[in-house]
Design a protein around this motif. Structure first.
Motif, PDB file in Angstrom:
ATOM      1  N   LEU A  60       0.794  -1.290  -0.002  1.00 41.49           N
ATOM      2  CA  LEU A  60      -0.145  -0.040  -0.167  1.00 41.49           C
ATOM      3  C   LEU A  60       0.961   1.296   0.035  1.00 41.49           C
ATOM      4  N   ALA A  61       1.993   1.110   0.826  1.00 40.86           N
ATOM      5  CA  ALA A  61       2.748   2.385   0.847  1.00 40.86           C
ATOM      6  C   ALA A  61       3.516   2.604  -0.567  1.00 40.86           C
ATOM      7  N   LEU A  62       3.948   1.547  -1.070  1.00 41.64           N
ATOM      8  CA  LEU A  62       4.700   1.743  -2.455  1.00 41.64           C
ATOM      9  C   LEU A  62       3.548   2.083  -3.417  1.00 41.64           C
ATOM     10  N   GLY A  63       2.402   1.896  -3.477  1.00 40.77           N
ATOM     11  CA  GLY A  63       1.503   2.037  -4.256  1.00 40.77           C
ATOM     12  C   GLY A  63       1.087   3.746  -4.366  1.00 40.77           C
ATOM     13  N   LEU A  64       1.438   4.272  -3.162  1.00 43.20           N
ATOM     14  CA  LEU A  64       1.359   5.791  -3.187  1.00 43.20           C
ATOM     15  C   LEU A  64       2.393   6.489  -3.973  1.00 43.20           C
ATOM     16  N   LEU A  65       3.557   5.835  -4.361  1.00 40.52           N
ATOM     17  CA  LEU A  65       4.459   6.260  -5.431  1.00 40.52           C
ATOM     18  C   LEU A  65       4.334   6.109  -6.806  1.00 40.52           C
ATOM     19  N   ARG A  66       2.956   5.545  -6.982  1.00 39.65           N
ATOM     20  CA  ARG A  66       2.645   5.376  -8.434  1.00 39.65           C
ATOM     21  C   ARG A  66       1.549   6.233  -8.735  1.00 39.65           C
ATOM     22  N   GLY A  67       1.321   6.393  -9.908  1.00 35.92           N
ATOM     23  CA  GLY A  67       0.181   6.923 -10.542  1.00 35.92           C
ATOM     24  C   GLY A  67      -0.003   8.835 -10.439  1.00 35.92           C
ATOM     25  N   ARG A  68      -1.036   9.108 -10.042  1.00 36.83           N
ATOM     26  CA  ARG A  68      -1.556  10.648  -9.773  1.00 36.83           C
ATOM     27  C   ARG A  68      -0.600  11.141  -8.676  1.00 36.83           C
ATOM     28  N   GLY A  69      -0.096  12.026  -8.926  1.00 32.04           N
ATOM     29  CA  GLY A  69       0.666  12.846  -7.729  1.00 32.04           C
ATOM     30  C   GLY A  69       1.837  12.304  -7.463  1.00 32.04           C
ATOM     31  N   SER A  70       2.523  11.041  -8.225  1.00 32.75           N
ATOM     32  CA  SER A  70       3.779  10.487  -7.844  1.00 32.75           C
ATOM     33  C   SER A  70       4.807  11.246  -8.133  1.00 32.75           C
ATOM     34  N   SER A  71       4.862  12.190  -8.916  1.00 34.48           N
ATOM     35  CA  SER A  71       6.035  13.217  -9.230  1.00 34.48           C
ATOM     36  C   SER A  71       6.400  14.096  -7.987  1.00 34.48           C
ATOM     37  N   THR A  72       5.644  14.102  -7.079  1.00 28.47           N
ATOM     38  CA  THR A  72       5.835  15.074  -6.038  1.00 28.47           C
ATOM     39  C   THR A  72       6.018  14.246  -4.716  1.00 28.47           C
ATOM     40  N   ARG A  73       6.557  14.931  -3.731  1.00 35.52           N
ATOM     41  CA  ARG A  73       6.961  13.938  -2.389  1.00 35.52           C
ATOM     42  C   ARG A  73       5.820  13.658  -1.850  1.00 35.52           C
ATOM     43  N   THR A  74       5.611  12.552  -1.472  1.00 35.16           N
ATOM     44  CA  THR A  74       4.283  11.751  -0.732  1.00 35.16           C
ATOM     45  C   THR A  74       4.410  11.796   0.562  1.00 35.16           C
ATOM     46  N   ILE A  75       3.589  12.272   1.458  1.00 34.82           N
ATOM     47  CA  ILE A  75       3.719  12.184   3.126  1.00 34.82           C
ATOM     48  C   ILE A  75       2.463  11.133   3.442  1.00 34.82           C
ATOM     49  N   LEU A  76       2.701  10.210   3.949  1.00 32.24           N
ATOM     50  CA  LEU A  76       1.861   9.560   4.654  1.00 32.24           C
ATOM     51  C   LEU A  76       1.973   9.248   6.354  1.00 32.24           C
TER      52      LEU A  76
END
Length: 229
Positions: free
Chosen positions: A14-30
């Motif tokens: 699930l965490a890796l999925g946040l790095l794919r698709g829409r918005g993945s070019s920006t830094r993701t904060i979980l």
């Protein structure tokens, strides 16, 4: 919303999925919220390690709210020594300021404080968010709280997971944690009953504000010393 009981592998996916698709070019904060003893820090550290193993060193970073706990000197000044771990014993605005910088600054190393369980005090710059970090995992009791400034912090998160655990399980973890930190059995139980328990009940009110409610299975056991939450 019911809790999903997930394996460690499920949660990493699930965490890796946040790095794919829409918005993945920006830094993701979980974000990970939940009551004391639910396993937030163990899960956060595990996710960071596994994302780095798959995506490369420095690709993920850890930002614990516990690093923004007020020092013993400040707690004494404010008369909050017996409420350690409660909402007013954190520098919530300092946490928000660092979270905003993490979301906006991709060019500098960003140093992150933590809480030293042996010293029983916050310490500066234990962690670092590298410029190439794509996923930052932040965790703390009060990320789902309704009071200012927590809603502003939540707006910076891609998702906020509520880490759930049975109250009896949390109580035993907390008693063991406090005993490992130097308290005797009676003092540990008193602290859990009169401090950790009310803090946990306060945290539970934010469940509905979270993206997902998870119960964790199969995480490696991490030895715990002193902790404020």
């Amino acid at each position: 919303m019911n809790a999903d009981t997930l394996t460690a592998l499920d949660l990493v996916s699930l965490a890796l999925g946040l790095l794919r698709g829409r918005g993945s070019s920006t830094r993701t904060i979980l974000g990970l919220a939940g009551p004391p003893g639910a396993g937030k820090s163990t899960l956060a550290r595990h996710l960071v390690a596994e994302v780095e193993r798959r995506e490369g060193p420095g690709s993920a970073a850890y930002l614990p709210l516990d690093g923004f706990h007020l020092s013993a000197a400040q707690l004494d000044r404010l008369g909050l020594g017996q409420r350690k771990g409660a909402p007013p014993t954190f520098d919530a605005h300092g946490y928000l300021a660092l979270l905003r910088r993490v979301a906006a600054d991709r060019f500098q190393d960003i140093y992150v404080p933590d809480f030293d369980r042996e010293l029983d005090e916050p310490v500066a710059a234990r962690h670092v968010v590298a410029p190439h970090a794509r996923l930052v995992i932040t965790e703390g009791n009060y990320l789902a709280a309704a009071e200012h400034p927590w809603p502003e912090a939540r707006r910076l998160l891609r998702e906020l997971w509520y880490v759930d655990a049975d109250d009896a399980v949390r109580e035993e973890r907390l008693i063991r944690r406090h005993r490992d930190g130097g308290r005797d059995e009676a003092t540990a139980r008193h602290w859990v009953t009169h401090n950790d328990h009310p803090n946990g009940e306060y945290v539970k009110a934010g469940r509905a504000l979270c993206t997902r409610i998870v119960r964790v299975e199969g995480l490696p056991v991490v030895p715990e010393g002193r902790s404020v939450s």
